[in-house]
Structure formats: structure tokens, C-alpha cells
Scaffold this motif. Structure first.
Motif, PDB file in Angstrom:
ATOM      1  N   LEU A  79      13.679 -31.902  35.016  1.00 37.27           N
ATOM      2  CA  LEU A  79      12.297 -31.553  35.336  1.00 37.27           C
ATOM      3  C   LEU A  79      12.068 -30.051  35.274  1.00 37.27           C
TER       4      LEU A  79
ATOM      5  N   ARG B 137       7.418 -34.921  42.866  1.00 38.65           N
ATOM      6  CA  ARG B 137       8.642 -35.699  43.066  1.00 38.65           C
ATOM      7  C   ARG B 137       8.623 -37.007  42.291  1.00 38.65           C
ATOM      8  N   MET B 138       8.268 -36.891  41.032  1.00 44.00           N
ATOM      9  CA  MET B 138       8.218 -38.047  40.141  1.00 44.00           C
ATOM     10  C   MET B 138       9.375 -37.971  39.150  1.00 44.00           C
ATOM     11  N   THR B 139       9.932 -39.110  38.837  1.00 45.18           N
ATOM     12  CA  THR B 139      11.023 -39.186  37.865  1.00 45.18           C
ATOM     13  C   THR B 139      10.467 -39.470  36.474  1.00 45.18           C
ATOM     14  N   VAL B 140      10.900 -38.703  35.508  1.00 41.13           N
ATOM     15  CA  VAL B 140      10.565 -38.969  34.106  1.00 41.13           C
ATOM     16  C   VAL B 140      11.803 -39.570  33.452  1.00 41.13           C
ATOM     17  N   TRP B 141      11.653 -40.737  32.863  1.00 42.75           N
ATOM     18  CA  TRP B 141      12.779 -41.411  32.220  1.00 42.75           C
ATOM     19  C   TRP B 141      12.780 -41.149  30.721  1.00 42.75           C
TER      20      TRP B 141
ATOM     21  N   THR C 262       9.552 -31.019  27.601  1.00 39.38           N
ATOM     22  CA  THR C 262      10.783 -31.629  28.100  1.00 39.38           C
ATOM     23  C   THR C 262      11.495 -32.370  26.976  1.00 39.38           C
TER      24      THR C 262
ATOM     25  N   GLU D 114      17.530 -39.877  33.358  1.00 37.81           N
ATOM     26  CA  GLU D 114      16.454 -39.067  33.917  1.00 37.81           C
ATOM     27  C   GLU D 114      16.308 -37.766  33.138  1.00 37.81           C
TER      28      GLU D 114
ATOM     29  N   ASP E  21       7.421 -42.916  29.821  1.00 47.49           N
ATOM     30  CA  ASP E  21       8.770 -42.519  29.446  1.00 47.49           C
ATOM     31  C   ASP E  21       8.716 -41.636  28.198  1.00 47.49           C
TER      32      ASP E  21
ATOM     33  N   PHE F 123       5.697 -32.769  37.539  1.00 42.28           N
ATOM     34  CA  PHE F 123       6.551 -33.881  37.940  1.00 42.28           C
ATOM     35  C   PHE F 123       7.498 -33.486  39.069  1.00 42.28           C
ATOM     36  N   ALA F 124       8.005 -32.252  39.031  1.00 42.98           N
ATOM     37  CA  ALA F 124       8.891 -31.785  40.091  1.00 42.98           C
ATOM     38  C   ALA F 124       8.123 -31.638  41.407  1.00 42.98           C
TER      39      ALA F 124
END
Length: 214
Positions: A153, A163-167, A77, A150, A106, A159-160
């Protein structure tokens, strides 16, 4: 049992701090919890380097395959984002580089833009919503602002699915910050040399991904 004995080479405080971080506590909160529980002032706690090494050891023992896959996804990513922002000389830093990052981490980058608005426009052109945090200590060797947004994803990725957010946190410099191309320290038992570097560019991250792909 043999693998778990590897943690014995670290202090108890480093091991316990690493456990809290692996559970999702941020570093400052984990240090505060340890200071409170053991009644130890922060300045007498383990160094960041010891905690990082204990954290890598922790993952290698308790979830080596899962951690490796999540770390790979974070790095891929980061590489996608860096390629999108290649005009701003992006470099990857901190946990996603060193191997400490996991599901609560992060993606930390550095970028260079003499015109800070140009960097923001590049994000707007890609329909990215972001927050700008000016650095009150900005100077010749300091970043001017931190831009937070954000990460895109990976479809069907960890993570998708969860349902987690990657900052993503990008420290934007107006001039090229001092960069040490070579590692400042010897990699520990859970790293390869590139992971011990202070930062890596797109080519360096590509080599790292190829070297550590699961």
C-alpha cells in the motif's frame, strides 16, 4: 441533472447492476441480485461491456475526483508490482486498466514463466506471502495457475488510511498467451484508447498513468 441524464442511454438493468458493483458487490453477486429482483434470467441481462460503460459513467457523475484518485493509486501500485516482476513479462488487465476499478477491486495481471516455481521464488525473495490456485483447465492457451497476494500500500494513500486490503491476482502462463496489442473496441465516452485495450505492458501502463494523472 444534465450529467445524470447520461445514464439514460443505458438499460435500467445495466445502471442498477453498476450501482451494486460501485457499492462493493462483486460482478456475479450483482448479476444474481438483479436477476432475482427483476426476475430476469442471467442470459437476458446486459453484457459485461454495457455494465462496464455504465459503471464508468456512474463514477464520472457521483464521484469523479475521488474515483480518479483511487484509480490512479491502483494503477501506480500495479506499475510498481509489474516493475518488480518485469522478468515475467507482466501485463495489466481488467478493471484497473479499463477504468472500472475502485476501492473494492483487485489488481489483475498476467505473467509468463516457463518454470512456475521461478515466479513463486521471485515473490518469496521479496517477502511476499501468496496463495497459489492451480487452473484445472490449464492448456496451451490457458494460464497454469493464479497467484494471489496483498498489494503493497502507498503510505498515506487512500487504501492505507482506510485500512483496506488491495488484492493482486496474477494469472501465470507457461507460454506467451495470445496478446492483441491494439484495442478490440472503440473507447466509450469515459475512456481513452489505452483503457480500451485488452492488456498493457509496463510501457503501456506508464503512458496510461501519464495521460490520466489527476
Amino acid at each position: 441533472m444534465k450529467n445524470r441524464n447520461k445514464l439514460e442511454e443505458f438499460s435500467e438493468l445495466a445502471v442498477k447492476t453498476a450501482e451494486l458493483i460501485a457499492e462493493g458487490r462483486d460482478w456475479s453477486e450483482a448479476r444474481s441480485k438483479i436477476a432475482e429482483f427483476y426476475d430476469v434470467p442471467v442470459f437476458r441481462q446486459p453484457s459485461d461491456e454495457e455494465i462496464e460503460s455504465a459503471l464508468r459513467c456512474h463514477y464520472s457523475i457521483y464521484d469523479p475526483q475521488g474515483h480518479a484518485l483511487r484509480l490512479l493509486e491502483l494503477r501506480e501500485t500495479a506499475l510498481f508490482i509489474m516493475r518488480e516482476l518485469s522478468a515475467f513479462q507482466p501485463r495489466l488487465t481488467k478493471g484497473v486498466l479499463s477504468g472500472c476499478a475502485d476501492q473494492y477491486s483487485d489488481i489483475c495481471l498476467q505473467a509468463v514463466s516457463e518454470d512456475l516455481k521461478a515466479f513463486q521464488i521471485a515473490l518469496l525473495d521479496r517477502d511476499v506471502d501468496f496463495t497459489v490456485l492451480p487452473n484445472p483447465k490449464s492448456g496451451r492457451k490457458e494460464f497454469a495457475e493464479e497467484v494471489v497476494f496483498e498489494a503493497p500500500l502507498k503510505p498515506n494513500g487512500y487504501f492505507a488510511v482506510n485500512r483496506m486490503t488491495v488484492w493482486v491476482r496474477v494469472k501465470v502462463f507457461e507460454t506467451q498467451p495470445p496478446v492483441r496489442q491494439k484495442s478490440e473496441k472503440t473507447p466509450d465516452a469515459w475512456q481513452i484508447p489505452l483503457e480500451a485495450a485488452k492488456s498493457v505492458d509496463i510501457d503501456g501502463l506508464t503512458r496510461l498513468i501519464d495521460s490520466t494523472r489527476v
